[in-house]
Write a protein that holds these residues in place. Structure first.
Motif, PDB file in Angstrom:
ATOM      1  N   LEU A  92       0.838  -1.199   0.000  1.00  0.00           N
ATOM      2  CA  LEU A  92       0.000   0.000   0.000  1.00  0.00           C
ATOM      3  C   LEU A  92       0.874   1.251   0.000  1.00  0.00           C
ATOM      4  O   LEU A  92       0.643   2.194  -0.777  1.00  0.00           O
ATOM      5  CB  LEU A  92      -0.862  -0.025   1.263  1.00  0.00           C
ATOM      6  N   ARG A  95       2.522   1.739  -3.392  1.00  0.00           N
ATOM      7  CA  ARG A  95       1.594   2.245  -4.406  1.00  0.00           C
ATOM      8  C   ARG A  95       1.347   3.734  -4.223  1.00  0.00           C
ATOM      9  O   ARG A  95       1.409   4.522  -5.177  1.00  0.00           O
ATOM     10  CB  ARG A  95       0.266   1.492  -4.349  1.00  0.00           C
ATOM     11  N   ARG A  96       1.093   4.108  -3.005  1.00  0.00           N
ATOM     12  CA  ARG A  96       0.846   5.526  -2.729  1.00  0.00           C
ATOM     13  C   ARG A  96       2.037   6.388  -3.133  1.00  0.00           C
ATOM     14  O   ARG A  96       1.875   7.455  -3.725  1.00  0.00           O
ATOM     15  CB  ARG A  96       0.558   5.739  -1.236  1.00  0.00           C
ATOM     16  N   THR A 149       5.680   8.108   2.071  1.00  0.00           N
ATOM     17  CA  THR A 149       4.255   8.193   1.763  1.00  0.00           C
ATOM     18  C   THR A 149       3.624   9.339   2.528  1.00  0.00           C
ATOM     19  O   THR A 149       2.559   9.819   2.176  1.00  0.00           O
ATOM     20  CB  THR A 149       3.503   6.907   2.149  1.00  0.00           C
ATOM     21  N   SER A 151       2.171   9.346   5.236  1.00  0.00           N
ATOM     22  CA  SER A 151       0.984   9.023   6.017  1.00  0.00           C
ATOM     23  C   SER A 151       1.366   8.325   7.309  1.00  0.00           C
ATOM     24  O   SER A 151       1.893   7.219   7.308  1.00  0.00           O
ATOM     25  CB  SER A 151       0.057   8.114   5.220  1.00  0.00           C
ATOM     26  N   ILE A 154      -0.504   4.903   7.813  1.00  0.00           N
ATOM     27  CA  ILE A 154       0.101   3.709   7.222  1.00  0.00           C
ATOM     28  C   ILE A 154       1.384   3.342   7.941  1.00  0.00           C
ATOM     29  O   ILE A 154       1.634   2.167   8.248  1.00  0.00           O
ATOM     30  CB  ILE A 154       0.355   3.931   5.717  1.00  0.00           C
ATOM     31  N   GLU A 209       3.190  -1.932  -5.921  1.00  0.00           N
ATOM     32  CA  GLU A 209       2.502  -2.648  -4.855  1.00  0.00           C
ATOM     33  C   GLU A 209       2.713  -4.147  -4.971  1.00  0.00           C
ATOM     34  O   GLU A 209       3.062  -4.819  -4.000  1.00  0.00           O
ATOM     35  CB  GLU A 209       1.004  -2.330  -4.891  1.00  0.00           C
TER      36      GLU A 209
ATOM     37  N   GLU B  77      -6.792  12.906   4.484  1.00  0.00           N
ATOM     38  CA  GLU B  77      -5.919  11.891   3.888  1.00  0.00           C
ATOM     39  C   GLU B  77      -5.730  10.723   4.854  1.00  0.00           C
ATOM     40  O   GLU B  77      -5.679   9.574   4.438  1.00  0.00           O
ATOM     41  CB  GLU B  77      -4.566  12.511   3.542  1.00  0.00           C
ATOM     42  N   ASP B  78      -5.635  11.051   6.141  1.00  0.00           N
ATOM     43  CA  ASP B  78      -5.514   9.995   7.139  1.00  0.00           C
ATOM     44  C   ASP B  78      -6.703   9.055   7.073  1.00  0.00           C
ATOM     45  O   ASP B  78      -6.554   7.835   7.164  1.00  0.00           O
ATOM     46  CB  ASP B  78      -5.422  10.598   8.548  1.00  0.00           C
ATOM     47  N   CYS B  81      -6.397   6.848   4.157  1.00  0.00           N
ATOM     48  CA  CYS B  81      -5.373   5.831   4.402  1.00  0.00           C
ATOM     49  C   CYS B  81      -5.900   4.724   5.300  1.00  0.00           C
ATOM     50  O   CYS B  81      -5.665   3.541   5.046  1.00  0.00           O
ATOM     51  CB  CYS B  81      -4.134   6.457   5.028  1.00  0.00           C
ATOM     52  N   VAL B  85      -6.016   0.886   4.480  1.00  0.00           N
ATOM     53  CA  VAL B  85      -5.355  -0.117   5.318  1.00  0.00           C
ATOM     54  C   VAL B  85      -6.341  -1.222   5.668  1.00  0.00           C
ATOM     55  O   VAL B  85      -6.050  -2.404   5.535  1.00  0.00           O
ATOM     56  CB  VAL B  85      -4.788   0.517   6.605  1.00  0.00           C
TER      57      VAL B  85
END
Lengths: 238, 238
Positions: A92, A95-96, A149, A151, A154, A209, B77-78, B81, B85
């Motif tokens: 994931l 990919r992001r 990423t 994030s 993640i 990914e 965005e979180d 994500c 996930v």
DNA sequence: AACCTTTACTTTGGATCCAAAGAACAATAA
DNA sequence: TTATTGTTCTTTGGATCCAAAGTAAAGGTT
């Protein structure tokens, strides 16, 4: 007896306990008592209680229905699942990142990792110290991708699933045969890193990914990769 | 003031604190002090400390570098994500289940969920109480699949990522327009459930995984699904 | 007046104490 | 002899106390 932190003279109970468990001092299935652990680590029951809670959430300990904690035991299937979970999540992330685009900074980081890996391979064989070098390198590569990423969700999801005892590289027995196997595994991992990097650079999200998910399986011992026998410990840290 | 457990007269500090945060009593970004929370909940600092640690690992709290905890804030965005996930992990579960084969018991469970969903849809419209019925139903469906994989590792990985405040269904405003949107969303979700079930029954692992990953996106508010505007809260619990 | 130093206060982490719940063991009765 | 009940002991959870670290503020010095 684990050493205390130099900074404040305090003992990191969580790390110590994790170590004790992964070393097998506390065997899987064994009941863990606060007082016993506290005495063993020379601290009071309070930090142990906090540690128990943390380790429970990490999945290392299991709360028994009635009371107390038990050291969790992992089956071979569990190991495979953990690997697949990591693959899914890092996939994931890859990919992001591919879709978002690789910044120059991250590009440089990844290139650095790859060239260092290249250098390691060119020697044609491994010595014991190389294992550690590769582990660091590999960690950097993965961390760079996950970090890039941007994030935290993640990132945290991956971090939360990275505490299982078989995810540590400590338990590799180092003899010549093992070094040979490691060399072969390293070649494979490096090739996969190259492919992942290529996909990331080209912005090919789905491919990145897929490659990352496949790459996760190398966490299982190389040589048993296709047969899935003897998967007690993975060595591909992070 | 949250009510205490009837069983032992004790307060579930973790749940209470989680509630306070998701209700916005403690706003995102706000610093959380042990003593303050302890006084508010009428307990000593100790259980609060335990709770802080748990909630930190759940991702609800964030440890600040220097000291103390801060209520974590989540960006749009979180949310996206977190949805991805969950999709990745439940997709994994679905694939494993399809490849392993659906037992008769699980088949019955899933069919039951589907027929109850069907019944809900046949009415042609929703009333307020139906929302709760659907939430339960949906939860059962997902739990059945994840549970049937038989892997605690995957189950836990999913559970660990299911604590974010927007994953709760509490905050839906219920007016007629909302009920209409919910009805549309429910139709979509039900259709997706049917497809997932089909793939599972046929043992089509890759397809089950893909469908489940797609299904996760319905956790974002329907109607804003394709534009990704206003994704503050998802309503597809678990 | 500005900057550095020292001091006081806030807040967290650890230790010990106390209470309550569960488990094991023993005793008594059937 | 076995089962059930009561008692004791083990172990966990909560409260309070103490120490240490960090922060803010105030005062002194340049």
């Amino acid at each position: 007896m684990p050493e205390k932190s130099e900074k404040n003279g305090r003992l990191n109970v969580i790390a110590s306990l994790r170590k004790l468990i992964s070393e097998g001092v506390y065997a899987p299935g064994e009941r863990l008592k606060e007082l016993h652990v506290a005495e063993r680590l020379q601290v009071s029951r309070m930090p142990v209680r906090l540690a128990f809670r943390t380790l429970e959430q990490e999945g290392l300990l299991q709360k028994t229905g009635t009371r107390g904690y038990v050291v969790r035991q992992f089956s071979e299937e569990d190991v495979l699942c953990a690997v697949e979970v990591r693959g899914a999540l890092e996939g994931l992330a890859a990919r992001r990142l591919a879709e978002k685009g690789v910044t120059e900074e991250v590009d440089a980081q990844l290139r650095d990792c790859l060239s260092r890996g290249e250098a390691l391979l060119e020697k044609g064989h491994l010595v014991k110290a190389d294992i550690e070098v590769w582990a660091t390198l590999n960690q950097e590569f993965h961390r760079a991708i996950v970090g890039a990423t941007g994030s935290r969700v993640i990132h945290d999801a991956i971090a939360r699933n990275d505490h299982l005892p078989f995810a540590s590289a400590d338990s590799i027995v180092i003899d010549d045969a093992a070094l040979d196997r490691e060399y072969g595994k390293l070649r494979m991992a490096h090739a996969q890193h190259q492919l992942v990097f290529q996909a990331l650079s080209r912005g090919e999200g789905a491919r990145a990914e897929m490659l990352m998910r496949e790459h996760a399986y190398i966490g299982l011992r190389y040589g048993t990769l296709f047969g899935l026998g003897e998967v007690g410990h993975a060595t591909d840290a992070k």
